[in-house]
Design a protein around this motif. Structure first.
Motif, PDB file in Angstrom:
ATOM      1  N   ALA A 313       0.848  -1.186   0.000  1.00 25.71           N
ATOM      2  CA  ALA A 313       0.000   0.000   0.000  1.00 25.71           C
ATOM      3  C   ALA A 313       0.879   1.230   0.000  1.00 25.71           C
ATOM      4  N   GLU A 314       0.308   2.333  -0.404  1.00 20.64           N
ATOM      5  CA  GLU A 314       1.007   3.622  -0.311  1.00 20.64           C
ATOM      6  C   GLU A 314       0.864   4.186   1.084  1.00 20.64           C
ATOM      7  N   SER A 315      -0.331   4.078   1.663  1.00 14.85           N
ATOM      8  CA  SER A 315      -0.559   4.585   3.012  1.00 14.85           C
ATOM      9  C   SER A 315      -1.747   3.867   3.638  1.00 14.85           C
ATOM     10  N   ILE A 316      -1.744   3.851   4.966  1.00 10.34           N
ATOM     11  CA  ILE A 316      -2.812   3.257   5.750  1.00 10.34           C
ATOM     12  C   ILE A 316      -3.103   4.185   6.923  1.00 10.34           C
ATOM     13  N   GLN A 317      -4.359   4.411   7.202  1.00 10.35           N
ATOM     14  CA  GLN A 317      -4.754   5.235   8.345  1.00 10.35           C
ATOM     15  C   GLN A 317      -5.584   4.380   9.297  1.00 10.35           C
ATOM     16  N   ILE A 318      -5.313   4.500  10.587  1.00  4.45           N
ATOM     17  CA  ILE A 318      -6.009   3.691  11.570  1.00  4.45           C
ATOM     18  C   ILE A 318      -6.728   4.567  12.593  1.00  4.45           C
ATOM     19  N   ARG A 319      -7.630   3.929  13.330  1.00  2.12           N
ATOM     20  CA  ARG A 319      -8.325   4.579  14.441  1.00  2.12           C
ATOM     21  C   ARG A 319      -8.310   3.629  15.631  1.00  2.12           C
ATOM     22  N   GLY A 320      -8.145   4.190  16.810  1.00  2.00           N
ATOM     23  CA  GLY A 320      -8.190   3.374  18.002  1.00  2.00           C
ATOM     24  C   GLY A 320      -9.615   3.182  18.486  1.00  2.00           C
ATOM     25  N   GLU A 321      -9.942   1.948  18.847  1.00  2.74           N
ATOM     26  CA  GLU A 321     -11.248   1.629  19.422  1.00  2.74           C
ATOM     27  C   GLU A 321     -11.002   0.793  20.674  1.00  2.74           C
ATOM     28  N   GLY A 322     -10.945   1.468  21.816  1.00  5.86           N
ATOM     29  CA  GLY A 322     -10.579   0.787  23.044  1.00  5.86           C
ATOM     30  C   GLY A 322      -9.131   0.376  22.993  1.00  5.86           C
ATOM     31  N   THR A 323      -8.881  -0.926  23.165  1.00 12.38           N
ATOM     32  CA  THR A 323      -7.508  -1.433  23.083  1.00 12.38           C
ATOM     33  C   THR A 323      -7.162  -1.946  21.689  1.00 12.38           C
ATOM     34  N   ALA A 324      -8.103  -1.839  20.754  1.00 14.54           N
ATOM     35  CA  ALA A 324      -7.896  -2.350  19.396  1.00 14.54           C
ATOM     36  C   ALA A 324      -7.718  -1.195  18.413  1.00 14.54           C
ATOM     37  N   PHE A 325      -7.269  -1.547  17.218  1.00 12.88           N
ATOM     38  CA  PHE A 325      -7.105  -0.569  16.145  1.00 12.88           C
ATOM     39  C   PHE A 325      -7.801  -1.094  14.901  1.00 12.88           C
ATOM     40  N   VAL A 326      -8.452  -0.189  14.174  1.00 11.90           N
ATOM     41  CA  VAL A 326      -9.130  -0.563  12.941  1.00 11.90           C
ATOM     42  C   VAL A 326      -8.643   0.341  11.816  1.00 11.90           C
ATOM     43  N   GLU A 327      -8.625  -0.212  10.619  1.00 10.47           N
ATOM     44  CA  GLU A 327      -8.226   0.551   9.442  1.00 10.47           C
ATOM     45  C   GLU A 327      -9.392   1.404   8.971  1.00 10.47           C
ATOM     46  N   VAL A 328      -9.147   2.685   8.769  1.00  6.06           N
ATOM     47  CA  VAL A 328     -10.207   3.576   8.301  1.00  6.06           C
ATOM     48  C   VAL A 328      -9.947   4.094   6.899  1.00  6.06           C
ATOM     49  N   ALA A 329      -8.715   3.959   6.401  1.00 10.80           N
ATOM     50  CA  ALA A 329      -8.407   4.399   5.039  1.00 10.80           C
ATOM     51  C   ALA A 329      -7.163   3.677   4.555  1.00 10.80           C
ATOM     52  N   ARG A 330      -7.157   3.380   3.272  1.00 13.92           N
ATOM     53  CA  ARG A 330      -5.987   2.754   2.652  1.00 13.92           C
ATOM     54  C   ARG A 330      -5.864   3.276   1.234  1.00 13.92           C
ATOM     55  N   SER A 331      -4.659   3.695   0.862  1.00 17.38           N
ATOM     56  CA  SER A 331      -4.360   4.097  -0.505  1.00 17.38           C
ATOM     57  C   SER A 331      -3.377   3.090  -1.091  1.00 17.38           C
ATOM     58  N   PRO A 332      -3.790   2.309  -2.092  1.00 20.58           N
ATOM     59  CA  PRO A 332      -2.886   1.279  -2.614  1.00 20.58           C
ATOM     60  C   PRO A 332      -1.769   1.824  -3.497  1.00 20.58           C
ATOM     61  N   TYR A 333      -1.969   2.970  -4.115  1.00 21.35           N
ATOM     62  CA  TYR A 333      -0.989   3.522  -5.057  1.00 21.35           C
ATOM     63  C   TYR A 333      -0.772   5.010  -4.792  1.00 21.35           C
ATOM     64  N   PRO A 334       0.414   5.507  -5.244  1.00 20.44           N
ATOM     65  CA  PRO A 334       1.488   4.829  -5.970  1.00 20.44           C
ATOM     66  C   PRO A 334       2.373   4.000  -5.052  1.00 20.44           C
ATOM     67  N   GLN A 335       2.939   2.965  -5.616  1.00 20.12           N
ATOM     68  CA  GLN A 335       3.943   2.155  -4.932  1.00 20.12           C
ATOM     69  C   GLN A 335       5.289   2.468  -5.568  1.00 20.12           C
ATOM     70  N   ILE A 336       6.260   2.830  -4.742  1.00 22.36           N
ATOM     71  CA  ILE A 336       7.519   3.357  -5.254  1.00 22.36           C
ATOM     72  C   ILE A 336       8.709   2.666  -4.591  1.00 22.36           C
ATOM     73  N   ALA A 337       9.866   2.802  -5.223  1.00 20.18           N
ATOM     74  CA  ALA A 337      11.076   2.182  -4.675  1.00 20.18           C
ATOM     75  C   ALA A 337      11.383   2.703  -3.276  1.00 20.18           C
ATOM     76  N   TYR A 338      11.080   3.963  -3.026  1.00 16.64           N
ATOM     77  CA  TYR A 338      11.311   4.560  -1.717  1.00 16.64           C
ATOM     78  C   TYR A 338      10.416   3.929  -0.651  1.00 16.64           C
ATOM     79  N   GLY A 339       9.375   3.242  -1.045  1.00 11.89           N
ATOM     80  CA  GLY A 339       8.528   2.542  -0.104  1.00 11.89           C
ATOM     81  C   GLY A 339       8.951   1.110   0.144  1.00 11.89           C
ATOM     82  N   VAL A 340       9.689   0.523  -0.790  1.00 12.91           N
ATOM     83  CA  VAL A 340      10.116  -0.872  -0.673  1.00 12.91           C
ATOM     84  C   VAL A 340      11.519  -0.966  -0.072  1.00 12.91           C
ATOM     85  N   ARG A 341      12.405  -0.050  -0.428  1.00 13.13           N
ATOM     86  CA  ARG A 341      13.779  -0.084   0.072  1.00 13.13           C
ATOM     87  C   ARG A 341      13.871  -0.144   1.600  1.00 13.13           C
ATOM     88  N   PRO A 342      13.077   0.650   2.367  1.00 15.88           N
ATOM     89  CA  PRO A 342      13.203   0.560   3.823  1.00 15.88           C
ATOM     90  C   PRO A 342      12.932  -0.833   4.371  1.00 15.88           C
TER      91      PRO A 342
END
Length: 422
Positions: A313-342
């Protein structure tokens, strides 16, 4: 940017479908991670220049398909510290491996460029205009505590031992580094260990930009070689303070979402510049902090496989719900070398520290993104030309431009895959 749950679920399904599509196309074909490191396109991007009688080097930022001619960003410029600093690190590795005089010549000239861009306030401006004047006003070029100043420090520390025999130049490098570290001590050291809550997620407030774990990781990677060189206790304390902030930015574990992921800023993870695990592994080794290593391995062991199974994914956004976390947004692109190298360098560093072969296998799986095992099913790196596409922008769709960031980040990944991480 907030996104409704339905849209988030659909984005996740699309990302998974993209991965399944790729794997179906490549059924029976194990795409090996490329290990041929070609500097041909980097050499195309590189240029010598003279500023007021001083010989320097730059790397053109933008290179446009199909002829890979250069372009300028009208608000920024045509060359920048961000990419020149990356190039110094990459060429330093080349020099240590092959001892080629041309690599050392370019390191010297690129270092002169970085020194030229240091502002009188001790931080660094980032961009150079075509008329060779420094862009001091635009938001991505202001001399402040930001990515380009932190990368400048890492580059200077990488270049120093290679240029130490030139007493005058080495003295200027030391002076520039000390001025910048003095700023970092003033602006980062001994900040109150306060926290804030963003969308139900507790994050630290003492990192760059408050909760900038991505920049904190870059700062750690730059400060560690400075600490090795100087042994200054204040620098160690600063690294530890930043590392402690990263620990707080880690969410989930082996059984709970998001599986040990290090947030990048506030309640958002983004792939680009996500060096938190790598920085903690490096700090854990240098400072003998097993807690840092254990935290980093939690992400490498759990979050990286999650991405490999479910699609990058390019980015993921989460929200806390008590002691758990849920995904509220995800952007799959763009995927770049700067995201894979780390992720590649973190997996290889994990192998170097643990000797567990599973991490080298993981690094190879991650690296195969470059050779076509990706959501587009298209090789991103051409080992014959050294061209690295600027990113995957959709299923079976790539941006065929090949600029400095993509090229150098891929070369750093390839160097690590071929020779291992120091």
């Amino acid at each position: 940017m907030q996104t409704k749950h339905k849209k988030s679920r659909m984005a996740g399904k699309l990302a998974l479908f993209s991965l399944m599509f790729t794997m179906t196309m490549m059924a029976g074909v194990q795409a090996a991670a490329p290990v041929s490191v070609s500097l041909a396109h980097f050499n195309h991007l590189y240029a010598d220049l003279d500023i007021d009688g001083k010989q320097m080097g730059v790397v053109h930022i933008y290179s446009k398909f199909p002829d890979y001619t250069f372009a300028i960003e009208p608000k920024e410029g045509y060359a920048c510290v961000d990419d020149v600093a990356r190039a110094i690190v990459m060429l330093a590795h080349e020099w240590r491996q092959h001892r080629q005089a041309e690599s050392l010549r370019k390191i010297r000239r690129l270092t002169e460029f970085v020194l030229h861009l240091q502002n009188k306030n001790g931080y660094f401006n980032n961009f150079l205009w075509n008329d060779l004047s420094i862009n001091v006003d635009y938001q991505t070029s202001v001399a402040e505590l930001n990515w380009w100043s932190l990368r400048a420090l890492l580059a200077l520390e990488e270049a120093y031992p290679l240029l130490e025999r030139d007493a005058a130049l080495a003295g200027r490098i030391r002076q520039a580094s000390e001025r910048l570290v003095h700023n970092l001590e003033r602006d980062l050291l001994d900040l109150p260990r306060t926290t804030t809550v963003v969308a139900g997620v507790t994050v630290p407030a003492w990192l760059p930009a408050g909760s900038g774990a991505d920049q904190a990781a870059q700062a750690m990677l730059a400060l560690l070689p400075h600490y090795r060189r100087t042994g200054k206790p204040a620098v160690r304390r600063m690294v530890e303070s930043l590392a402690d902030g990263l620990l707080l930015m880690q969410k989930g574990d082996s059984k709970t979402y998001p599986y040990g992921m290090f947030l990048s800023w506030r309640n958002t993870w983004h792939a680009w510049g996500n060096d938190q695990a790598y920085a903690l592994l490096m700090a854990g080794e240098a400072l003998r902090r097993t807690d840092y290593v254990a935290s980093a391995l939690k992400e490498v062991d759990n979050f990286y496989p999650y991405l490999l199974r479910n699609g990058f994914a390019e980015s993921i956004q989460i929200r806390g719900e008590g002691t758990a976390f849920v995904e509220v947004a995800r952007s799959p692109y763009p995927q770049i070398a700067y995201g894979v190298r780390p992720m590649i360098v973190a997996a290889l560093k994990a192998h170097a520290l643990t000797k567990d072969e599973k991490y080298r296998t993981m690094a190879a799986d991650l690296g195969s993104w470059l050779s076509g095992r990706n959501a587009a099913g298209i090789p991103v790196y051409d080992p014959k030309t050294g061209i690295v596409f600027d990113g995957i922008i959709g299923r079976a769709e790539v941006n065929r431009d090949s600029g400095a960031e993509s090229t150098i980040e891929a070369l750093l990944a390839l160097q690590a895959l071929k020779d291992g991480v120091r």
